[in-house]
Design a protein around this motif. Sequence first.
Motif, PDB file in Angstrom:
ATOM      1  N   VAL A 122      22.720  25.827 -35.925  1.00 14.59           N
ATOM      2  CA  VAL A 122      22.507  24.685 -37.097  1.00 14.59           C
ATOM      3  C   VAL A 122      21.656  24.431 -37.990  1.00 14.59           C
ATOM      4  CG1 VAL A 122      21.915  22.651 -36.666  1.00 14.59           C
ATOM      5  CG2 VAL A 122      23.675  23.852 -35.473  1.00 14.59           C
ATOM      6  N   SER A 123      21.641  23.783 -38.979  1.00 13.85           N
ATOM      7  CA  SER A 123      20.303  23.896 -40.345  1.00 13.85           C
ATOM      8  C   SER A 123      20.308  22.095 -40.519  1.00 13.85           C
ATOM      9  CB  SER A 123      20.994  24.711 -41.333  1.00 13.85           C
ATOM     10  OG  SER A 123      19.292  24.417 -42.451  1.00 13.85           O
ATOM     11  N   GLU A 124      19.685  21.328 -40.404  1.00 16.14           N
ATOM     12  CA  GLU A 124      20.640  20.227 -40.344  1.00 16.14           C
ATOM     13  C   GLU A 124      19.021  18.903 -40.603  1.00 16.14           C
ATOM     14  OE1 GLU A 124      22.269  16.887 -37.600  1.00 16.14           O
ATOM     15  OE2 GLU A 124      22.877  18.546 -37.151  1.00 16.14           O
ATOM     16  N   ASP A 125      19.319  18.226 -41.903  1.00 20.49           N
ATOM     17  CA  ASP A 125      18.600  17.459 -41.996  1.00 20.49           C
ATOM     18  C   ASP A 125      18.415  16.087 -41.163  1.00 20.49           C
ATOM     19  OD1 ASP A 125      17.302  18.988 -44.409  1.00 20.49           O
ATOM     20  OD2 ASP A 125      18.582  17.240 -45.647  1.00 20.49           O
ATOM     21  N   VAL A 126      17.480  15.918 -40.211  1.00 21.62           N
ATOM     22  CA  VAL A 126      17.120  14.843 -38.983  1.00 21.62           C
ATOM     23  C   VAL A 126      16.488  13.317 -40.129  1.00 21.62           C
ATOM     24  CG1 VAL A 126      16.630  13.789 -37.674  1.00 21.62           C
ATOM     25  CG2 VAL A 126      17.508  16.394 -37.700  1.00 21.62           C
ATOM     26  N   PRO A 127      17.290  12.034 -40.551  1.00 21.95           N
ATOM     27  CA  PRO A 127      16.032  10.723 -41.020  1.00 21.95           C
ATOM     28  C   PRO A 127      15.840  10.598 -39.605  1.00 21.95           C
ATOM     29  CG  PRO A 127      18.782  11.643 -41.986  1.00 21.95           C
ATOM     30  CD  PRO A 127      18.536  11.781 -40.722  1.00 21.95           C
ATOM     31  N   PHE A 128      14.502  10.156 -40.155  1.00 25.63           N
ATOM     32  CA  PHE A 128      14.155   8.473 -39.464  1.00 25.63           C
ATOM     33  C   PHE A 128      13.278   8.402 -39.974  1.00 25.63           C
ATOM     34  CE2 PHE A 128      11.529  13.109 -39.871  1.00 25.63           C
ATOM     35  CZ  PHE A 128       9.746  11.866 -40.246  1.00 25.63           C
ATOM     36  N   ARG A 129      12.547   6.982 -39.180  1.00 26.11           N
ATOM     37  CA  ARG A 129      11.565   6.370 -39.612  1.00 26.11           C
ATOM     38  C   ARG A 129      10.383   5.891 -38.982  1.00 26.11           C
ATOM     39  NH1 ARG A 129      14.187   1.451 -39.877  1.00 26.11           N
ATOM     40  NH2 ARG A 129      13.730  -0.056 -41.448  1.00 26.11           N
ATOM     41  N   VAL A 130       9.404   5.354 -39.328  1.00 23.96           N
ATOM     42  CA  VAL A 130       8.208   6.285 -38.771  1.00 23.96           C
ATOM     43  C   VAL A 130       7.179   5.018 -39.696  1.00 23.96           C
ATOM     44  CG1 VAL A 130       7.247   7.430 -40.589  1.00 23.96           C
ATOM     45  CG2 VAL A 130       6.185   7.734 -38.594  1.00 23.96           C
ATOM     46  N   ASN A 131       6.056   3.971 -38.504  1.00 24.28           N
ATOM     47  CA  ASN A 131       5.473   2.401 -38.037  1.00 24.28           C
ATOM     48  C   ASN A 131       4.756   3.506 -38.030  1.00 24.28           C
ATOM     49  OD1 ASN A 131       6.330   1.941 -35.511  1.00 24.28           O
ATOM     50  ND2 ASN A 131       7.115   0.758 -36.184  1.00 24.28           N
ATOM     51  N   GLY A 132       3.420   2.215 -37.711  1.00 23.67           N
ATOM     52  CA  GLY A 132       2.142   2.231 -37.308  1.00 23.67           C
ATOM     53  C   GLY A 132       1.216   1.142 -37.126  1.00 23.67           C
ATOM     54  N   THR A 133      -0.053   1.232 -36.076  1.00 25.05           N
ATOM     55  CA  THR A 133      -0.899   0.486 -36.474  1.00 25.05           C
ATOM     56  C   THR A 133      -2.204   1.518 -36.609  1.00 25.05           C
ATOM     57  OG1 THR A 133      -0.916   0.630 -34.166  1.00 25.05           O
ATOM     58  CG2 THR A 133       0.639  -1.223 -34.666  1.00 25.05           C
ATOM     59  N   ILE A 134      -3.725  -0.279 -36.869  1.00 32.81           N
ATOM     60  CA  ILE A 134      -4.630   0.910 -37.541  1.00 32.81           C
ATOM     61  C   ILE A 134      -5.620   0.202 -36.892  1.00 32.81           C
ATOM     62  CG2 ILE A 134      -6.097   1.852 -39.151  1.00 32.81           C
ATOM     63  CD1 ILE A 134      -3.073   1.835 -40.673  1.00 32.81           C
ATOM     64  N   ASP A 135      -6.527  -0.149 -36.052  1.00 31.52           N
ATOM     65  CA  ASP A 135      -7.450  -0.574 -35.820  1.00 31.52           C
ATOM     66  C   ASP A 135      -9.042  -0.112 -36.047  1.00 31.52           C
ATOM     67  OD1 ASP A 135      -6.092  -2.529 -34.121  1.00 31.52           O
ATOM     68  OD2 ASP A 135      -5.939  -1.052 -32.638  1.00 31.52           O
TER      69      ASP A 135
END
Length: 352
Positions: free
Chosen positions: A323-336
């Motif tokens: 298996v050679s596969e692209d895996v899309p994802f979404r990233v977010n975050g918080t900053i203090d």
Amino acid sequence: MDQPQPTTPRRRRLWVDLTTLAVVGVLLVGAIAAGGAALYKEYYGPGAFVTRYLELLASGRAADALQVPGVAIDRATLEDAGIEETASEALLRQAALAPLTDVDVVNEATVDGVTSVTVSYVAGSHPGKSTFDVEQDGWEGVTPNWRFARTPLAAVSLTVLGSDRFAVNGFEIDRRQVSSAGMEAAPLDALPMLVFTPGLYSITVDTAISSSPGVSILADSPLTQTPVDIQTQPTEEFLSVVQTRVEEFLTECTTQQVLQPTACPFGLEVQNRIEDLPTWTISQQPTVTVEPNGAAWEIPAAEAVAHIEVDIRSLFDGSIEHVSEDVPFRVNGTIDILADGSASIRVGSAGE
């Protein structure tokens, strides 16, 4: 025999002379009175008292202005005026004063022993007009003393979102150093600060993390409190740091040779058995932005793509598939923003 000389012409001349002297005397008394009135108004009247106070501000003598009778204020007066009794005095200094020019008394009106003195001026580059209440405070010889019947101080209630540090007319302040709560002060708590009136106060933020264009407040009404809210924006330097930290975090996630890297925003689910340890890479890093979130910051969801290389053995027939596969994802975050000025960045997975 000599005849007596007529006296009527002589008496008429005497009457004219006396009349002339009387007129001159009246004019002289009038001139003296007018001069005295002008002298009183310019040097000893309530308008002159207010003018001297403004001249102290114009010359940057804040400490001397605070010593003018009636300027100093007690906490009870602040409370009665609706101003926080813990208001900071940090701005009552020379370094926080803006230029004050073209001072002119435009009106005086006395009611029940209190004289309202209205003055015009230019604060910075802004023309303004203020009215001060003045009352007599005894005598010094034959001239009256005066005092402010109501303090000319006012207040701003300042809330700066995204920064603990700011500057007022170039004078730098750390909110935690002047707040009555000290280091325990909550970022969203308004900071009340006493100011002189009249006065122009320009509030700016220029730190490594955030910035804001100047917000100018003309304090022109004694014993009033003006709320000021400033929302800062992230600097390019801050954005670059956040971008780098997010990329480093995701790259670190790729070192986990598992299908579901722990505490990471990407992974792959399979129904069969893996033949060997998977290999992850990030084929498309997210383009990170930073937005205000109250007193802190947040990283809005951004698109990214991970790539996995793994051999999977079928539980049905034992065959192996690569298996050679692209895996899309979404990233977010918080900053203090921490007490030492550094940033704590937490990266998470943004749900669909």
